[in-house]
Design an enzyme around this catalytic site. Structure first.
Site, PDB file in Angstrom:
ATOM      1  CD  GLU A  95      -1.967   2.149   1.561  1.00 57.32           C
ATOM      2  OE1 GLU A  95      -1.623   2.994   0.702  1.00 57.32           O
ATOM      3  OE2 GLU A  95      -2.150   2.404   2.747  1.00 57.32           O
ATOM      4  CB  CYS A 118      -1.527   6.815   1.176  1.00 54.30           C
ATOM      5  SG  CYS A 118      -2.627   5.766   2.128  1.00 54.30           S
TER       6      CYS A 118
END
Ligand code: NAD
Length: 497
Positions: free
Chosen positions: A260, A294
């Site tokens: 990720e 993110c």
């Protein structure tokens, strides 16, 4: 200053920093260590020892032994221990939230929210106790064809610093529920919350060996962990650079990797959107965790017909955020995680201005004695951002909202998709046809429509392109911690039975 002076007597961290190896605190004084710095003050909280090659080997070897017994436990038995862990995390959430705030810098109130997310990840894992664990496939008479799921073995989890407690639980809970052991390597900047959580899981009765926490730099401790022959999978959250290096290492062993990584989320506002809501969410999605997420709104694309009106709304919200000591009640924003990250963001703003952007709010370090030490940066708004500027294509990871305009749908989609990243995107419109068309056209793994995040534990947090491989959460995230075994059982006359 001892940890007990900072975190109170009886702290989960003990009196001096120690690694957690197979349920035991391991104080290592004759090894290299990394200081953990409070980003709000610049003060050193602790020196956390690096795990040596022998310590990493011990953690993985103990994990491999413990995992074989754990995999034989029923799902209900595993769930019982994880439910207890969840309750103990709740019990200790105030202490761990404080640890998160002191090592990472987010306001205490937000760290409490992070602790709620941490518990939710355990809740989801526990909910798997009655899952279907395989399939029976139609085949010949007298034969049964079974495809069943099995744990992978020992998982290496490499963590980032932005949600050190929640992401620990996001990876540990499903990995354990699926029958794996896990060795965690927290980020160098934020190892304390992982060490505290390991204590909590130990107290919940997790068999010794199933979980260890080894600290140290990624390329050193992290690489040792990935290279260990008994590690069967790597799950990592962090930068695209780190993810690429980990993928290359794992390729040598041909083991599965779930990554990720970074993002460059476009936040698209059409003229028919609820502009008040969109402006409020654009700022929240950008300034959350001081922009260090993110999924953050990395570039806001606004229909040119409403650009000025929308810019004024956004400016009002950005200007209302006044950074403050993250331990103070109601502090809306703390410092960035480190001076290095702050300097990076500061340089990006300077470059954007050189390339033609205008600073509408903020733009530098806040003034005043309180902000002289530590890694502070003002909530910032840039207008007139265009696609040829570096800031339009590079992940900022800081509290800088960039406003750009669009007038043509195809051009907008081309710009939004032009980034190498493909994690999250936001779209605001009251027209269903517009929304559905954008969902079809965007090359991103997670799309928010008329709402900001965060993601939920039952969703699937998955980045496309350079944002990652695999993903976390929900049924699809849980799958990453499993492999399949196919068995053909002959029991009829054709097999001599
Ligand atoms: P990073 O990728 O260097 O670190 C993340 C984790 O990976 C850390 O535990 C680190 O030790 C480990 N790591 C790094 N390289 C490794 C390697 N070669 N082998 C094994 N482990 C390795 O990220 P960072 O330097 O902490 O942050 C830099 C940038 O990354 C940020 O500015 C941001 O853009 C991005 N980031 C993204 C997220 C996210 O949630 N996707 C989180 C943190 C940082």
């Amino acid at each position: 200053m001892t940890l007990e002076t900072i975190f109170g007597p009886g702290t989960l961290l003990g009196d001096e920093p120690a690694l957690m190896i197979a349920g035991e605190r391991r104080v290592l004084t004759d090894v290299v260590s990394t200081p953990v710095i409070n980003p709000a003050t610049g003060g050193v909280i602790a020196e956390v020892p690096h795990a040596s090659e022998e310590t990493v080997d011990e953690a993985v070897t103990r994990a491999a032994v413990a995992q074989r017994a754990w995999a034989r436990r029923t799902h209900q038995e595993r769930a019982e221990i994880l439910a207890r862990a969840r309750d103990l995390i709740e019990l200790h959430s105030e202490e761990i939230a404080r640890i998160v705030t002191l090592e990472q810098g987010k306001p205490l109130e937000h760290a409490r929210g992070e602790m709620q997310a941490a518990q939710n990840f355990f809740d989801f894992a526990v909910s798997q106790k009655y899952r279907n664990i395989g399939e029976m496939v139609a085949t010949e008479s007298g034969e049964q064809l079974l495809v069943r799921e099995e744990p992978i073995g020992v998982v290496a989890a490499i963590l980032p610093w932005n949600f050190p407690a929640a992401i620990f639980c996001r990876k540990v809970a499903p990995a354990l529920m699926a029958g794996n052991a896990i060795v965690v390597k927290p980020a160098e900047l934020t190892p304390l919350s992982a060490l505290a959580l390991a204590q909590v899981l130990d107290a919940a009765g997790l068999p010794a060996g199933l979980l260890s926490v080894v600290c140290g730099p990624g390329r050193e401790t992290g690489s040792r962990l990935i290279d260990h022959p008994s590690v069967g999978m790597v799950t990592m959250t962090g930068s695209t650079r780190g993810g690429r290096e980990i993928l290359a290492r794992a390729a040598d062993k041909i083991i599965p990797v779930s990554l990720e990584l970074g993002g460059k989320a476009p936040f698209i506002v059409f003229a028919d959107a609820n502009l008040e809501q969109a402006a409020k969410d654009a700022v929240e999605a950008r300034m959350w965790n001081a922009g260090q997420v993110c999924t953050c709104n990395e570039i806001t694309y606004v229909d040119e017909s409403i650009y000025d009106e929308f810019a004024a709304l956004v400016a009002r919200h950005v200007a209302a955020i006044t950074p403050d000591d993250p331990l103070v009640d109601g502090s809306p924003m703390g410092p960035l995680v480190s001076e290095r990250e702050r300097d990076k963001v500061e340089a990006m703003v300077k470059e954007a201005v050189q390339q033609g952007a205008t600073v509408r709010v903020g733009g530098g370090r806040p003034g005043g004695a309180q902000f002289e030490a530590g890694s502070w940066f003002q909530p910032t708004m840039l207008t007139g951002v265009t696609s040829d500027m570096t800031i339009a294509s590079t992940e900022v990871f800081g509290p800088v909202l960039s406003l750009a305009s669009f007038h043509d749908y195809d051009d907008l989609i081309a710009k939004a998709n032009s980034t190498p990243f493909g994690l999250s995107a936001y779209v605001y419109s009251s027209n269903l046809h517009t929304v559905m068309r954008v969902i079809d056209d965007l090359e991103f793994g997670e799309i928010y429509v008329n709402k900001a995040g965060p993601e939920r534990q039952q969703g699937f947090h998955t980045g496309w392109k350079a944002s990652g491989l695999g993903g976390d959460d929900g049924a699809h995230g849980y799958e990453r911690y499993l492999r399949r075994k196919t068995t053909y059982v002959g029991y009829g006359p054709a097999y001599g039975q």
